[in-house]
Write a protein that holds these residues in place. Structure first.
Motif, PDB file in Angstrom:
ATOM      1  N   ALA A   2       0.833  -1.205   0.000  1.00 51.71           N
ATOM      2  CA  ALA A   2       0.000   0.000   0.000  1.00 51.71           C
ATOM      3  C   ALA A   2       0.866   1.254   0.000  1.00 51.71           C
ATOM      4  CB  ALA A   2      -0.926  -0.006   1.214  1.00 51.71           C
ATOM      5  N   TYR A   3       1.998   1.221   0.707  1.00 52.88           N
ATOM      6  CA  TYR A   3       2.883   2.387   0.732  1.00 52.88           C
ATOM      7  C   TYR A   3       3.560   2.603  -0.621  1.00 52.88           C
ATOM      8  CZ  TYR A   3       2.267   2.497   5.748  1.00 52.88           C
ATOM      9  OH  TYR A   3       1.731   2.574   6.990  1.00 52.88           O
ATOM     10  N   ILE A   4       3.886   1.519  -1.304  1.00 50.13           N
ATOM     11  CA  ILE A   4       4.489   1.650  -2.636  1.00 50.13           C
ATOM     12  C   ILE A   4       3.478   2.245  -3.606  1.00 50.13           C
ATOM     13  CG2 ILE A   4       5.416   0.352  -4.585  1.00 50.13           C
ATOM     14  CD1 ILE A   4       6.606  -1.591  -2.540  1.00 50.13           C
ATOM     15  N   MET A   5       2.231   1.765  -3.556  1.00 46.40           N
ATOM     16  CA  MET A   5       1.191   2.306  -4.433  1.00 46.40           C
ATOM     17  C   MET A   5       0.906   3.767  -4.110  1.00 46.40           C
ATOM     18  SD  MET A   5       0.150   0.470  -6.763  1.00 46.40           S
ATOM     19  CE  MET A   5       0.517  -1.146  -7.289  1.00 46.40           C
ATOM     20  N   LEU A   6       0.897   4.113  -2.837  1.00 44.33           N
ATOM     21  CA  LEU A   6       0.676   5.500  -2.448  1.00 44.33           C
ATOM     22  C   LEU A   6       1.794   6.396  -2.970  1.00 44.33           C
ATOM     23  CD1 LEU A   6      -1.072   7.475  -0.799  1.00 44.33           C
ATOM     24  CD2 LEU A   6       0.449   7.028   1.125  1.00 44.33           C
ATOM     25  N   THR A   7       3.023   5.932  -2.871  1.00 40.15           N
ATOM     26  CA  THR A   7       4.159   6.701  -3.386  1.00 40.15           C
ATOM     27  C   THR A   7       4.080   6.854  -4.897  1.00 40.15           C
ATOM     28  OG1 THR A   7       5.506   5.806  -1.594  1.00 40.15           O
ATOM     29  CG2 THR A   7       6.667   6.820  -3.434  1.00 40.15           C
ATOM     30  N   LEU A   8       3.696   5.790  -5.591  1.00 38.06           N
ATOM     31  CA  LEU A   8       3.560   5.866  -7.051  1.00 38.06           C
ATOM     32  C   LEU A   8       2.436   6.805  -7.456  1.00 38.06           C
ATOM     33  CD1 LEU A   8       4.130   2.148  -8.033  1.00 38.06           C
ATOM     34  CD2 LEU A   8       5.629   4.067  -8.523  1.00 38.06           C
ATOM     35  N   LEU A   9       1.311   6.780  -6.742  1.00 39.16           N
ATOM     36  CA  LEU A   9       0.207   7.669  -7.077  1.00 39.16           C
ATOM     37  C   LEU A   9       0.554   9.130  -6.793  1.00 39.16           C
ATOM     38  CD1 LEU A   9      -2.845   5.556  -5.900  1.00 39.16           C
ATOM     39  CD2 LEU A   9      -2.176   6.108  -8.231  1.00 39.16           C
ATOM     40  N   ILE A  10       1.304   9.388  -5.728  1.00 43.80           N
ATOM     41  CA  ILE A  10       1.751  10.761  -5.458  1.00 43.80           C
ATOM     42  C   ILE A  10       2.714  11.213  -6.547  1.00 43.80           C
ATOM     43  CG2 ILE A  10       3.165  12.156  -3.888  1.00 43.80           C
ATOM     44  CD1 ILE A  10       1.833  10.662  -1.582  1.00 43.80           C
ATOM     45  N   GLY A  11       3.604  10.310  -6.982  1.00 42.75           N
ATOM     46  CA  GLY A  11       4.498  10.643  -8.090  1.00 42.75           C
ATOM     47  C   GLY A  11       3.746  10.904  -9.378  1.00 42.75           C
ATOM     48  N   MET A  12       2.646  10.182  -9.585  1.00 42.88           N
ATOM     49  CA  MET A  12       1.844  10.400 -10.781  1.00 42.88           C
ATOM     50  C   MET A  12       1.148  11.761 -10.740  1.00 42.88           C
ATOM     51  SD  MET A  12      -0.646   7.569 -12.308  1.00 42.88           S
ATOM     52  CE  MET A  12      -1.856   7.943 -13.514  1.00 42.88           C
ATOM     53  N   VAL A  13       0.625  12.147  -9.599  1.00 39.02           N
ATOM     54  CA  VAL A  13      -0.017  13.458  -9.468  1.00 39.02           C
ATOM     55  C   VAL A  13       1.009  14.576  -9.653  1.00 39.02           C
ATOM     56  CG1 VAL A  13      -1.157  14.992  -7.825  1.00 39.02           C
ATOM     57  CG2 VAL A  13      -1.935  12.660  -8.078  1.00 39.02           C
ATOM     58  N   LEU A  14       2.204  14.414  -9.072  1.00 39.41           N
ATOM     59  CA  LEU A  14       3.242  15.436  -9.244  1.00 39.41           C
ATOM     60  C   LEU A  14       3.713  15.509 -10.696  1.00 39.41           C
ATOM     61  CD1 LEU A  14       5.365  14.979  -6.002  1.00 39.41           C
ATOM     62  CD2 LEU A  14       3.726  16.778  -6.536  1.00 39.41           C
ATOM     63  N   VAL A  41       3.270   1.310 -14.045  1.00 36.31           N
ATOM     64  CA  VAL A  41       3.689   0.553 -12.861  1.00 36.31           C
ATOM     65  C   VAL A  41       2.515   0.398 -11.891  1.00 36.31           C
ATOM     66  CG1 VAL A  41       5.214   0.602 -10.852  1.00 36.31           C
ATOM     67  CG2 VAL A  41       6.111   1.156 -13.090  1.00 36.31           C
ATOM     68  N   VAL A  42       1.674   1.428 -11.778  1.00 41.36           N
ATOM     69  CA  VAL A  42       0.479   1.316 -10.933  1.00 41.36           C
ATOM     70  C   VAL A  42      -0.466   0.256 -11.488  1.00 41.36           C
ATOM     71  CG1 VAL A  42      -1.603   2.549 -10.198  1.00 41.36           C
ATOM     72  CG2 VAL A  42       0.620   3.643  -9.997  1.00 41.36           C
ATOM     73  N   LEU A  43      -0.656   0.256 -12.809  1.00 40.64           N
ATOM     74  CA  LEU A  43      -1.495  -0.783 -13.421  1.00 40.64           C
ATOM     75  C   LEU A  43      -0.919  -2.176 -13.195  1.00 40.64           C
ATOM     76  CD1 LEU A  43      -2.603   0.640 -16.873  1.00 40.64           C
ATOM     77  CD2 LEU A  43      -4.065  -0.146 -15.030  1.00 40.64           C
ATOM     78  N   MET A  44       0.392  -2.289 -13.292  1.00 39.68           N
ATOM     79  CA  MET A  44       1.032  -3.579 -13.084  1.00 39.68           C
ATOM     80  C   MET A  44       0.896  -4.025 -11.634  1.00 39.68           C
ATOM     81  SD  MET A  44       4.729  -4.735 -14.567  1.00 39.68           S
ATOM     82  CE  MET A  44       5.502  -3.302 -13.916  1.00 39.68           C
TER      83      MET A  44
END
Length: 173
Positions: A2-14, A41-44
């Motif tokens: 969950a923390y990896i996905m949260l970090t990836l989603l924050i990176g996507m928004v930025l 990567v989020v989709l994967m």
């Protein structure tokens, strides 16, 4: 996970904020490629490995063409970078807009959205990703052919619009 996905989603928004706030096509195209990579990567991570691979290849091919045309049409000797005050101001405005929208809709988030698709069905023989691929090629075959034709037509229109004074890219050899 969950923390990896949260970090990836924050990176996507930025990354989306960096694309929207940058007037220079060089840095905007770079940000768009990074956003496409993080989105894949989020989709994967949610179980769509084939879909993310196809999407990444299409985005890389499309962004390469878009970047080449943007670089050819907007030849600036000193483009505005991310360190300029105007770009930083608009990026901060977009960031405040995202934070405001996130705080407005915060009550609807819960931990169920972090579950991959394959964990929702107990006894699944086929992965959800492969079922979507089969559906795309069976019922969506006509749409794939039409979209490939539209992309080819768009490429030819852009080549004709960006031609030189006397001879264009589509000339008789």
């Amino acid at each position: 996970m969950a923390y990896i996905m949260l970090t990836l989603l924050i990176g996507m928004v930025l990354g989306v904020i960096s694309v929207a706030s940058n007037p220079s096509p060089y840095f905007a195209a770079l940000g768009l490629v990074l956003v496409a990579g993080v989105g894949c990567v989020v989709l994967m991570g949610h179980g769509g490995s084939f879909l993310s691979l196809v999407l990444f290849l299409i985005y890389l091919g499309g962004m390469l063409v878009v970047f080449a045309y943007c670089a050819a049409l907007a030849a600036e000797p000193y483009p505005e970078a991310w360190g300029e005050w105007s770009v930083l101001g608009s990026a901060m405005g977009y960031l405040l807009l995202v934070v405001g929208a996130g705080s407005w809709f915060w009550g609807g988030w819960y931990e169920g959205m972090w579950v991959p698709v394959d964990e929702l069905i107990e006894f699944s023989v086929v992965a959800a990703d492969l079922g979507g691929v089969a559906l795309m090629y069976s019922l969506g075959g006509g749409l794939l052919v039409v979209s490939a034709w539209v992309l080819l037509l768009t490429l030819l229109v852009v080549l004709e619009l960006t031609r030189g004074l006397a001879r264009g890219a589509l000339r008789a050899v």
